[in-house]
Design a protein around this motif. Structure first.
Motif, PDB file in Angstrom:
ATOM      1  N   SER A 176      -5.375  -7.736  -2.703  1.00 31.14           N
ATOM      2  CA  SER A 176      -5.294  -7.995  -1.314  1.00 31.14           C
ATOM      3  C   SER A 176      -4.277  -6.812  -0.451  1.00 31.14           C
ATOM      4  CB  SER A 176      -3.757  -9.205  -1.511  1.00 31.14           C
ATOM      5  OG  SER A 176      -4.285 -10.414  -2.057  1.00 31.14           O
ATOM      6  N   ILE A 177      -3.846  -5.843  -1.088  1.00 33.06           N
ATOM      7  CA  ILE A 177      -2.992  -5.206  -0.373  1.00 33.06           C
ATOM      8  C   ILE A 177      -4.171  -4.061  -0.306  1.00 33.06           C
ATOM      9  CG2 ILE A 177      -1.448  -3.364  -1.289  1.00 33.06           C
ATOM     10  CD1 ILE A 177       0.274  -4.499  -1.656  1.00 33.06           C
ATOM     11  N   ARG A 178      -5.466  -4.110  -1.506  1.00 32.86           N
ATOM     12  CA  ARG A 178      -6.431  -2.886  -1.359  1.00 32.86           C
ATOM     13  C   ARG A 178      -7.543  -3.602  -0.179  1.00 32.86           C
ATOM     14  NH1 ARG A 178      -7.777  -2.817  -5.975  1.00 32.86           N
ATOM     15  NH2 ARG A 178      -9.356  -4.728  -6.378  1.00 32.86           N
ATOM     16  N   ASP A 179      -6.745  -5.288  -0.191  1.00 40.13           N
ATOM     17  CA  ASP A 179      -7.802  -5.599   1.053  1.00 40.13           C
ATOM     18  C   ASP A 179      -7.882  -4.591   2.413  1.00 40.13           C
ATOM     19  OD1 ASP A 179     -10.147  -6.955  -0.895  1.00 40.13           O
ATOM     20  OD2 ASP A 179      -8.614  -8.471  -0.787  1.00 40.13           O
ATOM     21  N   VAL A 180      -6.366  -5.158   2.791  1.00 41.78           N
ATOM     22  CA  VAL A 180      -5.637  -5.522   4.298  1.00 41.78           C
ATOM     23  C   VAL A 180      -6.098  -3.914   4.613  1.00 41.78           C
ATOM     24  CG1 VAL A 180      -4.197  -6.781   3.940  1.00 41.78           C
ATOM     25  CG2 VAL A 180      -3.339  -4.971   3.053  1.00 41.78           C
TER      26      VAL A 180
ATOM     27  N   ALA B 162      13.476  -4.522  -7.447  1.00 41.84           N
ATOM     28  CA  ALA B 162      12.195  -4.439  -6.731  1.00 41.84           C
ATOM     29  C   ALA B 162      11.506  -3.760  -6.786  1.00 41.84           C
ATOM     30  CB  ALA B 162      12.989  -4.412  -4.744  1.00 41.84           C
ATOM     31  N   GLN B 163      11.513  -2.505  -7.082  1.00 40.26           N
ATOM     32  CA  GLN B 163      10.956  -1.254  -7.679  1.00 40.26           C
ATOM     33  C   GLN B 163      10.443  -1.675  -8.510  1.00 40.26           C
ATOM     34  OE1 GLN B 163      13.774   2.131  -6.812  1.00 40.26           O
ATOM     35  NE2 GLN B 163      12.512   2.232  -5.191  1.00 40.26           N
ATOM     36  N   SER B 164      11.067  -2.237  -9.510  1.00 39.74           N
ATOM     37  CA  SER B 164      10.747  -2.427 -10.902  1.00 39.74           C
ATOM     38  C   SER B 164       9.597  -3.429 -10.479  1.00 39.74           C
ATOM     39  CB  SER B 164      11.103  -2.810 -12.259  1.00 39.74           C
ATOM     40  OG  SER B 164      12.249  -2.223 -11.972  1.00 39.74           O
ATOM     41  N   ILE B 165       9.138  -4.716 -10.331  1.00 39.45           N
ATOM     42  CA  ILE B 165       8.497  -5.492  -9.695  1.00 39.45           C
ATOM     43  C   ILE B 165       7.075  -5.206  -8.964  1.00 39.45           C
ATOM     44  CG2 ILE B 165       7.875  -7.419  -8.908  1.00 39.45           C
ATOM     45  CD1 ILE B 165      11.076  -8.122  -9.534  1.00 39.45           C
ATOM     46  N   ALA B 166       7.433  -4.515  -7.896  1.00 39.77           N
ATOM     47  CA  ALA B 166       6.627  -4.541  -7.296  1.00 39.77           C
ATOM     48  C   ALA B 166       6.152  -2.980  -7.594  1.00 39.77           C
ATOM     49  CB  ALA B 166       6.712  -4.066  -5.557  1.00 39.77           C
ATOM     50  N   ALA B 167       6.225  -2.347  -8.734  1.00 42.56           N
ATOM     51  CA  ALA B 167       5.880  -0.691  -9.239  1.00 42.56           C
ATOM     52  C   ALA B 167       3.933  -0.702  -8.647  1.00 42.56           C
ATOM     53  CB  ALA B 167       6.619  -0.428 -10.099  1.00 42.56           C
ATOM     54  N   GLY B 168       3.339   0.653  -8.653  1.00 41.74           N
ATOM     55  CA  GLY B 168       2.521  -0.081  -8.827  1.00 41.74           C
ATOM     56  C   GLY B 168       0.917  -0.589  -8.162  1.00 41.74           C
TER      57      GLY B 168
ATOM     58  N   ASP C  78       3.731   1.037   1.003  1.00 40.15           N
ATOM     59  CA  ASP C  78       4.395   2.381   1.128  1.00 40.15           C
ATOM     60  C   ASP C  78       5.494   2.219   1.330  1.00 40.15           C
ATOM     61  OD1 ASP C  78       1.167   3.672   2.163  1.00 40.15           O
ATOM     62  OD2 ASP C  78       1.632   1.780   3.484  1.00 40.15           O
ATOM     63  N   GLU C  79       5.996   1.352   1.145  1.00 38.40           N
ATOM     64  CA  GLU C  79       7.751   1.237   0.876  1.00 38.40           C
ATOM     65  C   GLU C  79       8.641   0.135   1.168  1.00 38.40           C
ATOM     66  OE1 GLU C  79      11.694   2.234   3.905  1.00 38.40           O
ATOM     67  OE2 GLU C  79       9.578   2.515   5.474  1.00 38.40           O
ATOM     68  N   ILE C  80       9.596   0.466  -0.165  1.00 45.60           N
ATOM     69  CA  ILE C  80       9.401  -0.805  -0.597  1.00 45.60           C
ATOM     70  C   ILE C  80      11.014  -1.007   0.443  1.00 45.60           C
ATOM     71  CG2 ILE C  80      10.223  -2.078  -2.806  1.00 45.60           C
ATOM     72  CD1 ILE C  80       8.132  -1.067  -4.332  1.00 45.60           C
TER      73      ILE C  80
END
Length: 645
Positions: A471-475, A494-500, A504-506
């Motif tokens: 989804s992020i790639r699509d937007v 939060a950073q562990s869950i969203a890593a990779g 651009d920013e968490i």
């Protein structure tokens, strides 16, 4: 000239008895009445042409055809002029018809207005397709329901169903109202509302929605909402309002059309004054009608919003379409949007070669009667793997620590390291390492003990949805420059869950008020911001954003109210689809406006110089309108994924 909204209105207030009394002829007239006038005029014009207008019969037949074809146009122009106190496009055709008759060109006048009527009929048929979304939604509304009253099943009109009634729905039947399942299990097809193709398993206590289809099992449903309060009714009303609301680009076209008519009257007068040719001036009036320009935006808006609604994306206004085209930043709330919003087991480990399935069974046995979210995660994980817990002899919950239970004289301990410290059970190195690794991964580590020995560990976390990366790639492919994640979680988690995932920013450790302030800050920096959330605790941020997108809005009135776009399901791919469809709609509108102005400009030049006559001018005029409507119709079947795969 064209009331597009009328295509979205379906008459439903007729009685079956009245319909039964109708004759076959009545139904034939009702179905084909729009075609009767043009067909009759074609016959009259053909006879007049064969006889020749030099004969009195041919002349009168041509005049009759001109009056029959011209009456609807003349009537509409007079009514619109008196009611709105301004000249509309049909005034041009009316004057052209009167001028043709005045100079004795009855046949030419008849053909011109006939072509205009046929063109408008073809437009209406095409426009009707763009209103199919609302019609298909309305067809989802049940007309009757099987209600259990006084111990007997009765089929009653849907208007007679009341909140609190018990409705029975059998396999293959449509669920008529919103409610909660009291008895029975089934599989529900929610695709007509959400666009999801997979069946959804439902059991007692689950909520169901009117318009969805019960595919399996007999359900007894306690009614919670009826009439205009049901989810499907609110969706229909929302789509209707959205299709009727004008975006800024349409208001510009309306202003153009308002001064265009007087200007074209002036031009026709100048052509007549300079050339002395009435037919040339008539041709100018015929081709000058800005019909294609007027219908360019509403047909595209109806088609685009209708397409979105059919696939579970409710775009609440035509005005929001243009804003979406200018977005630079997309902000996601984490919990319930990027993640499932409920904890789930992510890892199981047995220490000193203790079997993992036994670790799970002892943990599930201790947690069997617990209502804690982490306990539910363990039990659901075991159920999926057919690991069945035993029935504990006794349990004791220790708030903030965990739970202790006994089974056949064995003590089971499930909890955090503080609980084990209080029980004076030392942690082996494998347990300490497990807790450290799970903490670094953003998960909660739960230890499992048996008879004063730590035998294993279970990691529980709110996991990222698999579709997040795509989804992020699509937007980004759609031109969104910055993609951010906001969350109230600890920053490391939060950073562990969203890593990779590609953010651009968490931004972590935010309260709802902090999220609102952050959106305001982005806007002051010149960013055009879309916020994606669940529409409940982040409703203020959704309202503040330039575009608010609520996920999983089915049955959630607050989400639908707060957002500009309400996504009925939790499918993240719908975010990029909604943005892509909105941008495509605006692109189609701009294309259609360019096409209409170009065709009008060329036709006016040819008409003014005598290059075409009034009949061919009418053909060109209708070609422009049909091309524009056809262009808008491309939105009916548009799918974003076809463009990127």
């Amino acid at each position: 000239m064209h009331d597009v909204a009328r295509e979205a209105r379906i008459k439903r207030d007729f009685l079956a008895t009245d319909f039964a009394r109708e004759t076959r002829f009545d139904r034939f007239i009702e179905r084909y009445r729009e075609f009767i006038n043009p067909a009759l005029c074609i016959i009259l014009i053909l006879i007049a042409w064969l006889l020749g207008t030099a004969t009195s019969i041919g002349l009168y037949l041509a005049l009759c055809a001109a009056v029959l074809s011209g009456y609807p146009i003349v009537r509409n122009s007079v009514v619109a002029t008196i009611r709105n106190k301004k000249l509309n496009a049909e005034v041009l055709v009316t004057i052209a018809l009167i001028a043709s008759i005045a100079v004795g060109e009855y046949l030419a006048g008849a053909i011109v207005v006939l072509m205009m009527n046929i063109g408008e009929l073809l437009e209406d048929i095409t426009i009707a397709k763009t209103g199919a979304a609302v019609r298909s939604l309305m067809e989802l509304e049940a007309q009757t329901a099987r209600v259990l009253r006084h111990g007997k099943e009765r089929i009653v009109a849907i208007d007679a169903v009341q909140v609190g009634d018990l409705v029975i729905v059998r396999p293959g039947e449509k669920i008529p109202v919103d409610g909660v399942i009291k008895e029975g299990c089934g599989e529900i097809n929610q695709s007509p509302i959400t666009g999801e193709s997979s069946l959804i398993a439902k059991e007692p206590g689950d909520e169901v929605f009117g318009g969805t289809l019960n595919q399996m099992g007999v359900l007894k449903i306690a009614v919670t909402r009826v009439g205009t309060e049901t989810t499907i009714s609110k969706i229909i009303e929302l789509v209707r309002k959205a299709q009727a609301e004008k975006p800024p680009i349409e208001r510009i076209a309306d202003r153009f059309a308002s001064w265009f008519t007087p200007a074209m009257l002036t031009l026709a007068g100048l052509v007549w004054f300079i050339t002395g040719e009435t037919l040339r001036a008539v041709t100018v009036l015929v081709v000058a009608c800005p019909c294609a320009l007027v219908i360019a935006t509403p047909t595209a808006v109806v088609a685009g919003i209708g397409n979105a609604a059919r696939r579970g994306m409710l775009i609440k206004s035509g005005a929001i379409l243009e804003v979406i085209g200018k977005l630079t930043t997309l902000v996601f709330d984490k919990t319930g949007t990027l993640t499932y919003g409920t904890p789930s087991v992510t890892a199981v480990r047995g220490f000193d070669e203790y079997p993992e399935h036994e670790v799970l069974q002892w943990a599930a046995t201790a947690e069997r009667h617990s209502e804690h979210p982490l306990a539910d995660a363990i039990l659901q994980y075991c159920k999926a793997r057919e690991i069945w817990p035993l029935d504990p002899d006794e349990t004791h919950v220790i708030a903030g620590r965990g739970i202790c239970a006994k089974k056949d004289g064995k003590e089971i301990i499930v909890g955090n390291e503080r609980l084990f410290a209080e029980k004076n059970i030392p942690l082996i190195s494998a347990a300490t390492q497990f807790l450290r690794e799970m903490s670094a991964a953003g998960a909660t580590g739960v230890l499992v003990g048996l008879q004063n020995q730590v035998v294993g560990g279970i990691a529980i976390a709110d996991t990222l949805k698999p579709a997040v990366h795509e989804s992020i790639r699509d937007v980004r492919n759609l031109g969104i420059k910055k993609v951010l994640m906001l969350t109230g979680d600890d920053k490391s988690i939060a950073q562990s869950i969203a890593a990779g995932a590609g953010f651009d920013e968490i931004v972590a450790e935010l309260l709802p008020a902090d999220k609102l302030a952050y959106i305001k800050q982005l806007k002051t920096q010149g960013e055009k911001v879309a916020m994606v959330g669940d529409g409940i605790n982040d409703a203020p941020a959704l309202v503040e954003a330039d575009v608010g997108i609520a996920m999983g809005a089915l049955g959630t009135d607050a989400a639908i109210e707060a957002a500009d776009i309400a996504l009925i399901s939790d499918d993240l791919s719908k975010v990029s689809e909604a943005i892509a469809l909105s941008r495509k709609t605006v692109a189609i509108i701009k294309q259609s406006i360019f096409i209409s102005i170009t065709i009008n400009g060329i036709a006016l030049a040819l008409a003014s110089t005598g290059g075409i006559g009034p009949v061919f001018g009418a053909i060109i005029h209708n070609i422009g309108s049909i091309v524009v409507v056809g262009n808008s119709s491309r939105l009916i079947g548009y799918r974003f994924k076809k463009q990127v795969t």
